[in-house]
Design an enzyme around this catalytic site. Sequence first.
Site, PDB file in Angstrom:
ATOM      1  N   CYS A   2       0.826  -1.204   0.000  1.00 21.79           N
ATOM      2  CA  CYS A   2       0.000   0.000   0.000  1.00 21.79           C
ATOM      3  C   CYS A   2       0.864   1.261   0.000  1.00 21.79           C
ATOM      4  CB  CYS A   2      -0.869   0.043   1.250  1.00 21.79           C
ATOM      5  SG  CYS A   2      -1.698  -1.500   1.610  1.00 21.79           S
ATOM      6  N   ARG A  27       4.542   0.552  -6.251  1.00 18.14           N
ATOM      7  CA  ARG A  27       4.564  -0.344  -5.095  1.00 18.14           C
ATOM      8  C   ARG A  27       3.554  -1.482  -5.227  1.00 18.14           C
ATOM      9  NH1 ARG A  27       6.730   2.091  -0.415  1.00 18.14           N
ATOM     10  NH2 ARG A  27       5.236   1.077   0.954  1.00 18.14           N
ATOM     11  N   ASN A 101      -1.002   1.362   6.253  1.00 20.13           N
ATOM     12  CA  ASN A 101      -0.205   0.284   5.634  1.00 20.13           C
ATOM     13  C   ASN A 101       0.214  -0.632   6.762  1.00 20.13           C
ATOM     14  OD1 ASN A 101      -0.269   1.800   3.386  1.00 20.13           O
ATOM     15  ND2 ASN A 101       1.912   2.278   3.339  1.00 20.13           N
ATOM     16  N   GLU A 487      17.535 -16.561 -10.513  1.00 17.03           N
ATOM     17  CA  GLU A 487      17.118 -15.182 -10.766  1.00 17.03           C
ATOM     18  C   GLU A 487      16.496 -15.037 -12.158  1.00 17.03           C
ATOM     19  OE1 GLU A 487      16.507 -12.783  -9.036  1.00 17.03           O
ATOM     20  OE2 GLU A 487      16.615 -10.999 -10.294  1.00 17.03           O
ATOM     21  N   GLU A 494       7.752 -13.584 -12.848  1.00 22.16           N
ATOM     22  CA  GLU A 494       7.057 -12.492 -12.164  1.00 22.16           C
ATOM     23  C   GLU A 494       6.466 -11.458 -13.121  1.00 22.16           C
ATOM     24  OE1 GLU A 494       9.293 -10.153  -9.306  1.00 22.16           O
ATOM     25  OE2 GLU A 494      11.091 -10.219 -10.519  1.00 22.16           O
TER      26      GLU A 494
HETATM   27  O1  M6R Z   1      13.402  -4.958  -1.079  1.00 19.09           O
HETATM   28  P1  M6R Z   1      13.958  -6.340  -0.980  1.00 19.09           P
HETATM   29  O2  M6R Z   1      15.240  -6.507  -1.746  1.00 19.09           O
HETATM   30  O3  M6R Z   1      14.110  -6.817   0.427  1.00 19.09           O
HETATM   31  O4  M6R Z   1      12.875  -7.254  -1.692  1.00 19.09           O
HETATM   32  C1  M6R Z   1      13.011  -8.641  -1.728  1.00 19.09           C
HETATM   33  C2  M6R Z   1      12.049  -9.241  -2.714  1.00 19.09           C
HETATM   34  O5  M6R Z   1      10.731  -8.906  -2.372  1.00 19.09           O
HETATM   35  C3  M6R Z   1      12.324  -8.778  -4.151  1.00 19.09           C
HETATM   36  O6  M6R Z   1      13.621  -9.063  -4.552  1.00 19.09           O
HETATM   37  C4  M6R Z   1      11.330  -9.454  -5.116  1.00 19.09           C
HETATM   38  O7  M6R Z   1      11.591 -10.818  -5.204  1.00 19.09           O
HETATM   39  C5  M6R Z   1      11.372  -8.791  -6.493  1.00 19.09           C
HETATM   40  N1  M6R Z   1      10.054  -8.728  -7.028  1.00 19.09           N
HETATM   41  C6  M6R Z   1      12.195  -9.513  -7.474  1.00 19.09           C
HETATM   42  O8  M6R Z   1      12.207  -8.901  -8.719  1.00 19.09           O
END
Ligand code: M6R
Length: 614
Positions: A2, A27, A101, A487, A494
Amino acid sequence: MCGIVGYIGKEQAAPIVLDGLAKLEYRGYDSAGMAVFDGSEIRTRKAIGRLKILENLTRGGETMPGVSGIGHTRWASHGAPSDRNAHPHTNGTGTIAVVHNGIIENYILLKKKLQNRGYEFVSETDTEVLAHMLDYYYKGNPLEAITKVLHRVEGAYALGILFADHPEVIYAARKDSPLIVGRNESGSFIASDVPAVLKYTRTVYYMDNQEVAALRGDGICFYSLDGEMVEKESVNIDWDADAAEKAGYEHFMLKEMYEQPKTISDTLSPRLQNAGAGKVEEIVIEELNMTDEELRQVKKIHIVACGSAYHAGVTGKYVLEGLARIPVEVDLASEFRYRDPILEEGSMVIVISQSGETADTMAALRESKAKGYQVLGIVNVVGSTIAREADACLYTWAGPEIAVATTKAYSAQLVALYLLAMKFARVRGILSDEAYEALIEDLKRIPDQIEQLLAQKQTIQHFANRYLGAKDIFFIGRGIDYAISLEGSLKLKEISYIHSEAYAAGELKHGTISLIEEGTLVVALSTQPALYQKTVSNIQEVKARGAFVMAVANEGNRAIEKVSDYAVFIPETNPYFANSLAIIPLQLFAYYVAVGRGCDVDKPRNLAKSVTIE
Ligand code: M6R
């Protein structure tokens, strides 16, 4: 997750709130809403779907006049996306409006108590309890009511609150969900993230846990949950608004992929210090705050992270163990935090996070600190919670990353891990001068080599267009190639919504190979010379079952063309750094498949940029 934006001052609030919410669209959200005090009452508008719908409904905010307002983009957690569940939520008389949030974990209990007192609920959200609790505790003093409520709730929150009785103030509060407040000559702002207010101000305050802020048009006061005033230092944001704009690129993701050479140089250069004429640079990581002797004392490293940051950590394990001969365990933060990890004497914990706000990673950090271990954060967002709570923070200088799918921040995380591995290896006397110098030269070449790979985007796009209708795509590799596969596969699934999996190539025959059918695309990573022959055997196994194989291999390895159907080559580098190059064609492939399928590349469905809930 959010997004929250609020404004109070001399200007009309609604257009500012809408503009800020648009900057937070990255976001992830499924509905939006706004509450504005119009001079006599609080007026609320909400709409499921894109922010554009709320903008149209309010004619860009025109139909909601008033100089104090709060707005929200909701990513559904409690209750499906709907107008009713969208924020702001109000008390029964509509005199208190709340945007939130995070998650109120004890909301069921609180809701029951309120219902017993006669409060009626109109939504399925946890947030609505806050509006009714504020109503219950409000006896004319908003701050008193807010602190009473916050003492009683469990969970995480970032809040914006408007009281019709006190329209000259907007209240903000935070615990474990990011929130900043800012000021300019015209008024005061609240926001979940800096880009929302960057157009208006560069002077911001990062709210700390269990802090409340009272924002007026001419100033901001901060309080603890005991109602005591708190002094806070403002921070000047030095990156410009353009950094958070698309700059002519079709998508943020493409722009951010193209920023990778710069990102890597920016992360690398400040840590390479000139060692004198004719000498190769020394790695100096001042942020570590550790002497060489202390670094030598480290016996084990635990890397903890989520998503792509975890994948960077998997690569980090191979590089740290290979170069510095330190045992490394890599954990998903959501697992680590609940498995009562055994951290021995001499263990060091490294948490990796782009946003610095990921709930599970933050919990892992706290768990490690509570056990008395030193935690190093590798973080991109300056001033974020993880950056502030870690004992030491190594920033990746990737700048704001807007696309939900990370590219440049991931690349910068890899470089931070290479630097650490080389530093550890150096102080432990494991690397000869010659080997060290060669590694430094290879590191410095990475940005240019990425440019070369990005220049091949049309070829990759052409290939990607053949797979727009694919049902499953597999990524395989061994060692660091396995880490790259993880990765590459995540990037593809995704943003394109094509089912994809990454497998350690040697593991395929233990079950997964049964999924290979005639024409299934298998992306085989083969950048590790020591494992090349083994990977070739696995390529042959999948080809024998009808797979179409795209190989990603080292330049000069022409033999791979004979065993695969299509090959992409990466420039020569040390095998420990191969991930930084091999990931580029995989990012481009994922991007073009998603574009070809008409997906919302920057804001994939169901995903959020910063995952601030468990
Ligand atoms: O902000 P962060 O690096 O902690 O986020 C971790 C994951 O949520 C983030 O890498 C997520 O997997 C992405 N969507 C990948 O592209």
